[in-house]
Design a protein around this motif. Structure first.
Motif, PDB file in Angstrom:
ATOM      1  N   ASN A 136       5.477  27.589  60.192  1.00 48.11           N
ATOM      2  CA  ASN A 136       4.238  28.330  59.983  1.00 48.11           C
ATOM      3  C   ASN A 136       4.349  29.683  60.688  1.00 48.11           C
ATOM      4  OD1 ASN A 136       1.676  29.253  59.585  1.00 48.11           O
ATOM      5  ND2 ASN A 136       0.663  27.644  60.747  1.00 48.11           N
ATOM      6  N   HIS A 137       4.341  30.757  59.894  1.00 49.64           N
ATOM      7  CA  HIS A 137       4.475  32.106  60.447  1.00 49.64           C
ATOM      8  C   HIS A 137       3.144  32.840  60.530  1.00 49.64           C
ATOM      9  CE1 HIS A 137       8.837  32.117  60.536  1.00 49.64           C
ATOM     10  NE2 HIS A 137       8.847  31.621  59.317  1.00 49.64           N
ATOM     11  N   LEU A 138       2.096  32.264  59.978  1.00 53.25           N
ATOM     12  CA  LEU A 138       0.807  32.955  59.980  1.00 53.25           C
ATOM     13  C   LEU A 138       0.334  33.217  61.404  1.00 53.25           C
ATOM     14  CD1 LEU A 138      -1.056  31.087  57.112  1.00 53.25           C
ATOM     15  CD2 LEU A 138       0.056  33.319  57.037  1.00 53.25           C
ATOM     16  N   GLY A 139      -0.078  34.437  61.647  1.00 53.24           N
ATOM     17  CA  GLY A 139      -0.576  34.817  62.959  1.00 53.24           C
ATOM     18  C   GLY A 139       0.507  35.082  63.984  1.00 53.24           C
ATOM     19  N   THR A 140       1.767  35.144  63.557  1.00 57.00           N
ATOM     20  CA  THR A 140       2.868  35.418  64.479  1.00 57.00           C
ATOM     21  C   THR A 140       3.538  36.731  64.081  1.00 57.00           C
ATOM     22  OG1 THR A 140       4.629  34.343  63.200  1.00 57.00           O
ATOM     23  CG2 THR A 140       3.318  32.927  64.645  1.00 57.00           C
ATOM     24  N   ASP A 141       4.465  37.196  64.928  1.00 57.45           N
ATOM     25  CA  ASP A 141       5.218  38.411  64.610  1.00 57.45           C
ATOM     26  C   ASP A 141       6.083  38.220  63.359  1.00 57.45           C
ATOM     27  OD1 ASP A 141       4.137  39.702  66.787  1.00 57.45           O
ATOM     28  OD2 ASP A 141       5.826  39.224  68.105  1.00 57.45           O
ATOM     29  N   GLN A 142       6.463  36.994  63.085  1.00 58.88           N
ATOM     30  CA  GLN A 142       7.295  36.697  61.916  1.00 58.88           C
ATOM     31  C   GLN A 142       6.541  36.856  60.595  1.00 58.88           C
ATOM     32  OE1 GLN A 142      10.539  36.011  61.900  1.00 58.88           O
ATOM     33  NE2 GLN A 142      10.550  36.353  64.101  1.00 58.88           N
ATOM     34  N   GLU A 143       5.220  36.842  60.649  1.00 55.43           N
ATOM     35  CA  GLU A 143       4.410  36.912  59.432  1.00 55.43           C
ATOM     36  C   GLU A 143       4.708  38.160  58.606  1.00 55.43           C
ATOM     37  OE1 GLU A 143      -0.256  36.669  58.038  1.00 55.43           O
ATOM     38  OE2 GLU A 143       0.195  36.959  60.148  1.00 55.43           O
ATOM     39  N   LYS A 144       4.928  39.275  59.257  1.00 50.74           N
ATOM     40  CA  LYS A 144       5.110  40.533  58.543  1.00 50.74           C
ATOM     41  C   LYS A 144       6.557  40.986  58.458  1.00 50.74           C
ATOM     42  CE  LYS A 144       0.477  41.955  59.700  1.00 50.74           C
ATOM     43  NZ  LYS A 144      -0.367  42.835  60.439  1.00 50.74           N
TER      44      LYS A 144
END
Length: 78
Positions: free
Chosen positions: A64-72
């Motif tokens: 789960n990348h939502l809300g992390t630096d990985q999201e974008k």
């Protein structure tokens, strides 16, 4: 495989009914849900093949990348 989750739910419901209402009462014939199981397995196989063709790892899908630096961030190319 999210695309197959509805099929899995249908198979699970069938299996649970068969197990509690048939198997536990002595009926060993497990063919009742076999068609649902076959369709579910085919869905998973197709999904796995598509993921391999696109070089997508299952472990990458489950993170789960939502809300992390990985999201974008843009995923690395192989």
């Amino acid at each position: 495989m999210e695309a197959c989750s509805e099929l899995k739910q249908k198979y699970d419901a069938c299996f649970n009914y068969w197990f509690s209402e048939r198997y536990l009462k002595g009926d060993n014939n497990d063919s009742m849900c076999s068609t649902l199981l076959t369709v579910y397995k085919e869905c998973v196989a197709v999904s796995e093949k598509a993921m391999k063709e696109q070089h997508i790892e299952v472990k990458d899908v489950e993170v789960n990348h939502l809300g992390t630096d990985q999201e974008k961030s843009v995923p690395p190319r192989s």
